[in-house]
Design a protein around this motif. Structure first.
Motif, PDB file in Angstrom:
ATOM      1  N   ARG B  76       0.837  -1.055   0.061  1.00 48.06           N
ATOM      2  CA  ARG B  76       0.031   0.113  -0.162  1.00 48.06           C
ATOM      3  C   ARG B  76       0.817   1.314  -0.251  1.00 48.06           C
ATOM      4  O   ARG B  76       0.471   2.444  -0.497  1.00 48.06           O
ATOM      5  CB  ARG B  76      -1.085  -0.104   1.291  1.00 48.06           C
ATOM      6  CG  ARG B  76      -0.251  -0.192   2.606  1.00 48.06           C
ATOM      7  CD  ARG B  76      -1.218  -0.505   3.744  1.00 48.06           C
ATOM      8  NE  ARG B  76      -2.202   0.825   3.820  1.00 48.06           N
ATOM      9  CZ  ARG B  76      -1.867   1.503   4.895  1.00 48.06           C
ATOM     10  NH1 ARG B  76      -0.558   1.615   5.657  1.00 48.06           N
ATOM     11  NH2 ARG B  76      -2.674   2.595   5.206  1.00 48.06           N
ATOM     12  N   LEU B  80       0.095   5.346  -1.318  1.00 50.30           N
ATOM     13  CA  LEU B  80      -0.368   6.659  -0.099  1.00 50.30           C
ATOM     14  C   LEU B  80       0.061   7.937  -0.726  1.00 50.30           C
ATOM     15  O   LEU B  80       1.122   7.955  -1.654  1.00 50.30           O
ATOM     16  CB  LEU B  80       0.110   6.239   0.894  1.00 50.30           C
ATOM     17  CG  LEU B  80      -0.584   5.190   1.787  1.00 50.30           C
ATOM     18  CD1 LEU B  80       0.372   4.443   2.763  1.00 50.30           C
ATOM     19  CD2 LEU B  80      -2.232   5.311   1.926  1.00 50.30           C
ATOM     20  N   ALA B  81      -0.634   8.938  -0.311  1.00 51.01           N
ATOM     21  CA  ALA B  81      -0.203  10.425  -0.517  1.00 51.01           C
ATOM     22  C   ALA B  81       1.292  10.498   0.028  1.00 51.01           C
ATOM     23  O   ALA B  81       1.598  10.087   1.094  1.00 51.01           O
ATOM     24  CB  ALA B  81      -1.141  11.276   0.176  1.00 51.01           C
ATOM     25  N   VAL B  97      -1.463  -6.878  -8.716  1.00 49.43           N
ATOM     26  CA  VAL B  97      -0.877  -7.907  -7.810  1.00 49.43           C
ATOM     27  C   VAL B  97      -2.070  -9.262  -7.769  1.00 49.43           C
ATOM     28  O   VAL B  97      -1.833 -10.238  -7.650  1.00 49.43           O
ATOM     29  CB  VAL B  97      -0.745  -7.478  -6.263  1.00 49.43           C
ATOM     30  CG1 VAL B  97      -0.575  -8.290  -5.263  1.00 49.43           C
ATOM     31  CG2 VAL B  97       0.955  -6.641  -6.392  1.00 49.43           C
ATOM     32  N   TRP B  98      -3.398  -8.438  -7.667  1.00 54.57           N
ATOM     33  CA  TRP B  98      -4.411  -9.372  -7.342  1.00 54.57           C
ATOM     34  C   TRP B  98      -5.117  -9.922  -8.791  1.00 54.57           C
ATOM     35  O   TRP B  98      -6.068 -10.593  -8.661  1.00 54.57           O
ATOM     36  CB  TRP B  98      -5.666  -8.311  -6.662  1.00 54.57           C
ATOM     37  CG  TRP B  98      -5.274  -8.558  -5.284  1.00 54.57           C
ATOM     38  CD1 TRP B  98      -4.623  -7.376  -4.607  1.00 54.57           C
ATOM     39  CD2 TRP B  98      -5.741  -9.244  -4.361  1.00 54.57           C
ATOM     40  NE1 TRP B  98      -4.725  -7.781  -3.109  1.00 54.57           N
ATOM     41  CE2 TRP B  98      -5.475  -8.816  -2.970  1.00 54.57           C
ATOM     42  CE3 TRP B  98      -6.766 -10.344  -4.397  1.00 54.57           C
ATOM     43  CZ2 TRP B  98      -5.881  -9.720  -1.794  1.00 54.57           C
ATOM     44  CZ3 TRP B  98      -6.986 -10.899  -2.881  1.00 54.57           C
ATOM     45  CH2 TRP B  98      -6.460 -10.432  -2.020  1.00 54.57           C
ATOM     46  N   GLU B 335     -14.224  -6.965  -4.807  1.00 51.35           N
ATOM     47  CA  GLU B 335     -15.040  -6.580  -3.310  1.00 51.35           C
ATOM     48  C   GLU B 335     -14.217  -7.118  -2.309  1.00 51.35           C
ATOM     49  O   GLU B 335     -13.897  -6.623  -1.248  1.00 51.35           O
ATOM     50  CB  GLU B 335     -16.379  -6.951  -3.173  1.00 51.35           C
ATOM     51  CG  GLU B 335     -17.297  -6.366  -4.281  1.00 51.35           C
ATOM     52  CD  GLU B 335     -18.536  -5.589  -3.752  1.00 51.35           C
ATOM     53  OE1 GLU B 335     -19.006  -6.296  -3.271  1.00 51.35           O
ATOM     54  OE2 GLU B 335     -18.580  -4.297  -3.688  1.00 51.35           O
ATOM     55  N   ALA B 336     -13.894  -8.414  -2.592  1.00 46.84           N
ATOM     56  CA  ALA B 336     -12.951  -9.126  -1.503  1.00 46.84           C
ATOM     57  C   ALA B 336     -11.688  -8.467  -1.280  1.00 46.84           C
ATOM     58  O   ALA B 336     -11.132  -8.188  -0.216  1.00 46.84           O
ATOM     59  CB  ALA B 336     -13.003 -10.754  -1.879  1.00 46.84           C
ATOM     60  N   ARG B 338     -10.453  -5.645  -2.087  1.00 44.70           N
ATOM     61  CA  ARG B 338     -10.333  -4.189  -1.670  1.00 44.70           C
ATOM     62  C   ARG B 338     -10.322  -4.052  -0.117  1.00 44.70           C
ATOM     63  O   ARG B 338     -10.183  -3.356   0.551  1.00 44.70           O
ATOM     64  CB  ARG B 338     -11.603  -3.495  -2.283  1.00 44.70           C
ATOM     65  CG  ARG B 338     -12.740  -3.335  -1.237  1.00 44.70           C
ATOM     66  CD  ARG B 338     -13.912  -2.556  -2.198  1.00 44.70           C
ATOM     67  NE  ARG B 338     -14.870  -3.001  -1.186  1.00 44.70           N
ATOM     68  CZ  ARG B 338     -15.524  -2.125  -0.539  1.00 44.70           C
ATOM     69  NH1 ARG B 338     -15.158  -0.784  -0.577  1.00 44.70           N
ATOM     70  NH2 ARG B 338     -16.676  -2.348   0.093  1.00 44.70           N
ATOM     71  N   GLY B 339     -10.685  -5.310   0.576  1.00 48.22           N
ATOM     72  CA  GLY B 339     -10.457  -5.526   2.038  1.00 48.22           C
ATOM     73  C   GLY B 339      -8.994  -5.828   2.544  1.00 48.22           C
ATOM     74  O   GLY B 339      -9.070  -5.460   3.391  1.00 48.22           O
ATOM     75  N   ASP B 340      -8.366  -6.125   1.507  1.00 51.78           N
ATOM     76  CA  ASP B 340      -6.898  -6.499   1.765  1.00 51.78           C
ATOM     77  C   ASP B 340      -6.137  -5.581   2.638  1.00 51.78           C
ATOM     78  O   ASP B 340      -5.817  -4.334   2.019  1.00 51.78           O
ATOM     79  CB  ASP B 340      -6.101  -6.919   0.593  1.00 51.78           C
ATOM     80  CG  ASP B 340      -4.900  -7.481   0.990  1.00 51.78           C
ATOM     81  OD1 ASP B 340      -4.619  -7.743   2.419  1.00 51.78           O
ATOM     82  OD2 ASP B 340      -3.961  -7.655   0.027  1.00 51.78           O
ATOM     83  N   PRO B 341      -5.898  -5.804   4.000  1.00 52.38           N
ATOM     84  CA  PRO B 341      -5.148  -4.604   4.559  1.00 52.38           C
ATOM     85  C   PRO B 341      -3.829  -4.067   4.119  1.00 52.38           C
ATOM     86  O   PRO B 341      -3.289  -3.187   4.200  1.00 52.38           O
ATOM     87  CB  PRO B 341      -5.057  -5.154   5.975  1.00 52.38           C
ATOM     88  CG  PRO B 341      -5.374  -6.582   6.034  1.00 52.38           C
ATOM     89  CD  PRO B 341      -6.189  -6.786   4.642  1.00 52.38           C
ATOM     90  N   ALA B 344      -5.018  -1.464   1.683  1.00 57.29           N
ATOM     91  CA  ALA B 344      -5.858  -0.484   1.909  1.00 57.29           C
ATOM     92  C   ALA B 344      -5.548   0.692   1.894  1.00 57.29           C
ATOM     93  O   ALA B 344      -4.467   1.262   2.640  1.00 57.29           O
ATOM     94  CB  ALA B 344      -6.391  -0.914   3.483  1.00 57.29           C
ATOM     95  N   THR B 345      -6.061   1.560   0.967  1.00 54.56           N
ATOM     96  CA  THR B 345      -5.612   2.926   0.748  1.00 54.56           C
ATOM     97  C   THR B 345      -7.026   3.784   0.560  1.00 54.56           C
ATOM     98  O   THR B 345      -7.902   3.096   0.166  1.00 54.56           O
ATOM     99  CB  THR B 345      -4.633   3.255  -0.223  1.00 54.56           C
ATOM    100  OG1 THR B 345      -5.133   2.857  -1.578  1.00 54.56           O
ATOM    101  CG2 THR B 345      -3.389   2.502  -0.138  1.00 54.56           C
ATOM    102  N   PRO B 346      -6.961   5.086   0.232  1.00 46.83           N
ATOM    103  CA  PRO B 346      -8.043   5.755   0.107  1.00 46.83           C
ATOM    104  C   PRO B 346      -8.474   5.582  -1.489  1.00 46.83           C
ATOM    105  O   PRO B 346      -9.883   5.824  -1.694  1.00 46.83           O
ATOM    106  CB  PRO B 346      -7.807   7.386   0.278  1.00 46.83           C
ATOM    107  CG  PRO B 346      -6.636   7.365   1.246  1.00 46.83           C
ATOM    108  CD  PRO B 346      -5.943   5.979   0.823  1.00 46.83           C
ATOM    109  N   THR B 350     -11.892   2.389  -5.256  1.00 40.68           N
ATOM    110  CA  THR B 350     -11.989   3.206  -6.436  1.00 40.68           C
ATOM    111  C   THR B 350     -11.221   2.676  -7.483  1.00 40.68           C
ATOM    112  O   THR B 350     -12.109   2.659  -8.683  1.00 40.68           O
ATOM    113  CB  THR B 350     -11.664   4.491  -6.431  1.00 40.68           C
ATOM    114  OG1 THR B 350     -11.861   5.068  -4.795  1.00 40.68           O
ATOM    115  CG2 THR B 350     -12.602   5.588  -7.197  1.00 40.68           C
TER     116      THR B 350
END
Lengths: 338, 384
Positions: B76, B80-81, B97-98, B335-336, B338-341, B344-346, B350
């Motif tokens: 992530r 990130l910004a 990656v996914w 959807e699954a 996007r929950g990957d910690p 996880a980014t803002p 999207t």
């Protein structure tokens, strides 16, 4: 009329034959050579595939632990992704042997759904996240704060109750989805965001700058998460419960994945009983006496599973909190093997 | 008379005048603009409004999707910004990656070549049938409707006797499931839909009422309800060993649904064929099936082609509903993920949804363009 009666009795017969089949879950599982585990599939830290398509998470590892105890092979699990809506029917109908899907143990579920909860594997509860700039260190300092929350959830009701009972002023800002609520919190529309604390840590990572936000220590609701089994198969329920207890005991006695082989030589009678060096405890579960050894050898103890999936060694970094051992101020109390 | 003809009349031209260019305001770029964009006050307002909308929406979109996007990385942090990256764009590194999970779901990695072969075989079959001037399209039809289904089951589900281990359907996922569900739905619904439409117009009461009952019942309940019933209620009534496979339940549900809708569309086409055609066919002593097969259906299907494609496009997108049965289709895998910690980014969610939109758009737009070209070809033959 006669036909209807025949059809009905047939249906009843089927239902009963299914019922008797449920009485020997362990035997069914052994014959099948595979445990079928209902899991979440979309919740980070608890049940989520990785990019290679392997299941990971705290609830997932619990199912692997059961498989390890039965087959000495944690990979003998078939995971069935379940939604919140179809999880109980999947269990009732026999589609899964055990439901390990962040399910809250409540009275109505326990008494009316024809299922039994085995043991609380994770004490969850509603918590708060605030911007660090607010310089707040306790939820009790949130008087007059605006809180972003998802609409129409128990979360929203708990929030109102908590503020009312502590006579604090509250400005709720509600959103239809959790995504919108967290976006609004991120953009600064509210001082705080609230949801179950296990979710808070995952949501925090989605913020623009996660490190500028903290999760407050207070937990304002009870969400004891527990694996569930069908009612009426007590020995299977025992097996599921003792899988959890064995992992807790192992942590308490300092038995870990890496030192379990040395611990076999331990003089501590409690460890000896747990690992099956003494006594016939595994056999009473319908397993071999080294059942707990198998669990710890392949999955590790409770603390290792916690740290790996949701705690220190995971991106979520959920604090142990209520899930610390009772010796360390938490609620996890491993029952004695004897 | 001759006198007049011989005398040159000054005001009569003897040679054609030199061609002038059209007035600048009606030709070239300006003329095109005037004719197409600014022909009236209303159109001018619309043009300006649209231009403003495009200017407002497109540059930020391009910036997010391409210019500020992050294309590679391992976790992530890259999305990130940061000081170098004030406003992070789409996190395509996450999709990269996914990606294999999005395509294959839980399908065992050593067996994924089987899925690839299936995709290739399917693409080949579709290409053979869809390219209207391809050689031996009759063989193509045999390949597509008989060889391919068997081949697909052997490849995807497995056939231990020839060394392909069984892969239970609960491990299928992602694009594979979306394509399988959509293809089965589309391929099964056309023949069944045509039969149902014929049944509904049949003169045999039993056939007619059965067809009407089926169509109206299926159209009267939402697809999601049927899938939900199949996944939640069915297991309560049927002993476990008799329980059909989850994916099979979804496939049947989707096929039944698509058939009912296709039937209604085809019925519209049948109604549009003039009565005289039936009478003419009868006058030629054609019995029922030759009448339908040679005279009526070719005309009816031509009329209904746009609507049939419309149904198929709808069906393609409805395949996402299979998630209620616990099957991870393409959208659900995103959807699954996007929950990957780890990711996880803002911008993760999207980006995932943008990727899904792109996927569905390519397929749906492809179908729609293909239908347009077939329509154009058919209308050319109408003009002949």
């Amino acid at each position: 009329m006669k036909r209807i009666a025949t059809a009905l009795s047939l249906a009843l017969l089927l239902a009963f034959s299914a019922q008797t089949a449920w009485a020997q879950t362990l035997q069914t599982v052994k014959q099948r050579g595979q445990l079928i585990c209902g899991a979440n599939g979309t919740l980070a830290g608890f049940g989520l595939p990785d990019p290679q398509g392997n299941w990971t998470g705290f609830d997932v590892d619990f199912c692997r632990a059961i498989a390890a105890a039965i087959f000495n092979d944690p990979s003998k699990v078939k995971f069935v992704p379940l939604t919140a809506a179809n999880r109980f029917t999947a269990l009732q109908s026999g589609e899964v042997d055990v439901l390990s899907r962040n399910t809250t143990w409540t009275m109505s579920r326990d008494t009316t759904l024809g299922l039994d909860f085995a043991a609380v594997t994770f004490f969850d509860g509603q918590g708060f996240m605030v911007h660090k700039s607010l310089k707040v260190s306790s939820a009790l300092e949130l008087n007059g704060a605006s809180v972003c929350v998802q609409q129409g959830t128990t979360t929203e009701l708990n929030l109102a109750d908590y503020f009312r009972s502590h006579q604090m002023a509250l400005k709720t800002v509600t959103f239809a989805t959790a995504d919108e609520a967290i976006k609004a919190y991120d953009s600064g529309r509210c001082d705080s965001y609230t949801t179950d604390s296990s979710g808070l840590y995952g949501e925090r990572l989605r913020l623009t700058s996660p490190n500028d936000n903290i999760v407050l220590p207070e937990i304002i609701s009870k969400e004891p998460l527990s694996p569930a089994v069908r009612q009426g198969d007590d020995s299977w329920e025992d097996l599921v419960r003792w899988t959890h207890e064995a992992m807790l005991d192992a942590e308490e006695f300092g038995v870990t994945k890496s030192n379990v082989d040395e611990q076999l030589k331990s003089a501590n009678p409690e460890i000896r009983r747990l690992l099956g060096v003494e006594g016939q405890f595994g056999q009473s579960l319908g397993l071999t006496n080294d059942w707990a050894y198998r669990i710890i050898k392949s999955i590790g103890n409770y603390g290792e599973s916690f740290d790996r999936n949701v705690g220190e060694n995971s991106p979520l970094k959920i604090a142990r909190g209520l899930n610390a051992l009772w010796t360390k101020g938490g609620l996890q109390y491993g029952l004695p093997v004897r | 008379m001759a006198v007049i003809a011989d005398t040159p009349v000054l005001y009569v031209r003897t040679a054609p005048a030199e061609q002038l260019l059209p007035p600048p305001a009606s030709s070239g770029l300006i003329g095109w603009l005037r004719a197409n964009l600014f022909s009236s006050f209303g159109n001018t307002v619309l043009t300006l409004a649209c231009a403003a909308l495009i200017l407002w929406a497109v540059p930020p979109l391009l910036r997010f999707l391409f210019i500020d996007a992050v294309w590679s990385g391992s976790d992530r942090e890259v999305c990130l910004a940061s000081s170098a990256h004030l406003e992070p764009g789409a996190c395509w590194a996450f999709v990269r990656v996914w990606l294999s999970y999005f395509v294959y779901g839980f399908y065992p990695i050593p067996g994924r070549w089987r899925v690839d072969v299936f995709f290739a075989a399917l693409a080949f079959g579709i290409g053979w049938l869809a390219w209207l001037s391809a050689p031996r399209r009759d063989l193509g039809a045999v390949y597509f409707f008989i060889v391919l289904p068997v081949l697909s089951v052997v490849l995807l589900y497995g056939f231990p006797a020839i060394g392909l281990p069984t892969v239970p359907t609960n491990l299928w996922g992602g694009v594979l499931v979306t394509i399988v569900v959509a293809t089965v739905g589309i391929v099964a619904s056309l023949p069944i839909g045509i039969l149902l439409a014929l049944g509904r117009r049949s003169e045999l009461p039993a056939v007619r009422w059965l067809a009407i009952g089926f169509i109206e019942f299926v159209r009267g309940v939402p697809l999601i309800t049927v899938l939900f019933m199949a996944s939640v209620m069915l297991p309560l009534f049927v002993p476990q060993r008799l329980e059909p496979d989850k994916l099979l339940r979804a496939l049947i549900g989707v096929a039944v649904f698509a058939s009912a809708y296709t039937a209604e569309v085809v019925r519209g086409g049948l109604a549009a064929v003039p009565r005289g055609q039936y009478e003419a066919a009868r006058a030629l002593a054609l019995t029922y099936w030759p009448t339908m097969g040679l005279v009526i259906l070719p005309q009816a299907l031509r009329v209904t082609l746009p609507n049939i494609v419309n149904t198929f496009i709808g069906l393609f997108k409805d395949t996402t509903l299979v998630f209620v049965v616990g099957i991870f289709d393409f959208l659900r895998t995103i959807e699954a993920a996007r929950g990957d910690p780890k990711w996880a980014t803002p911008v993760t969610a999207t980006t995932g949804y943008a990727f899904a939109a792109l996927f569905y758009f390519i397929f749906c737009y492809g179908m729609s363009r293909y239908a347009r070209s077939v329509e154009a070809r058919l209308s050319r033959s109408d003009r002949r």
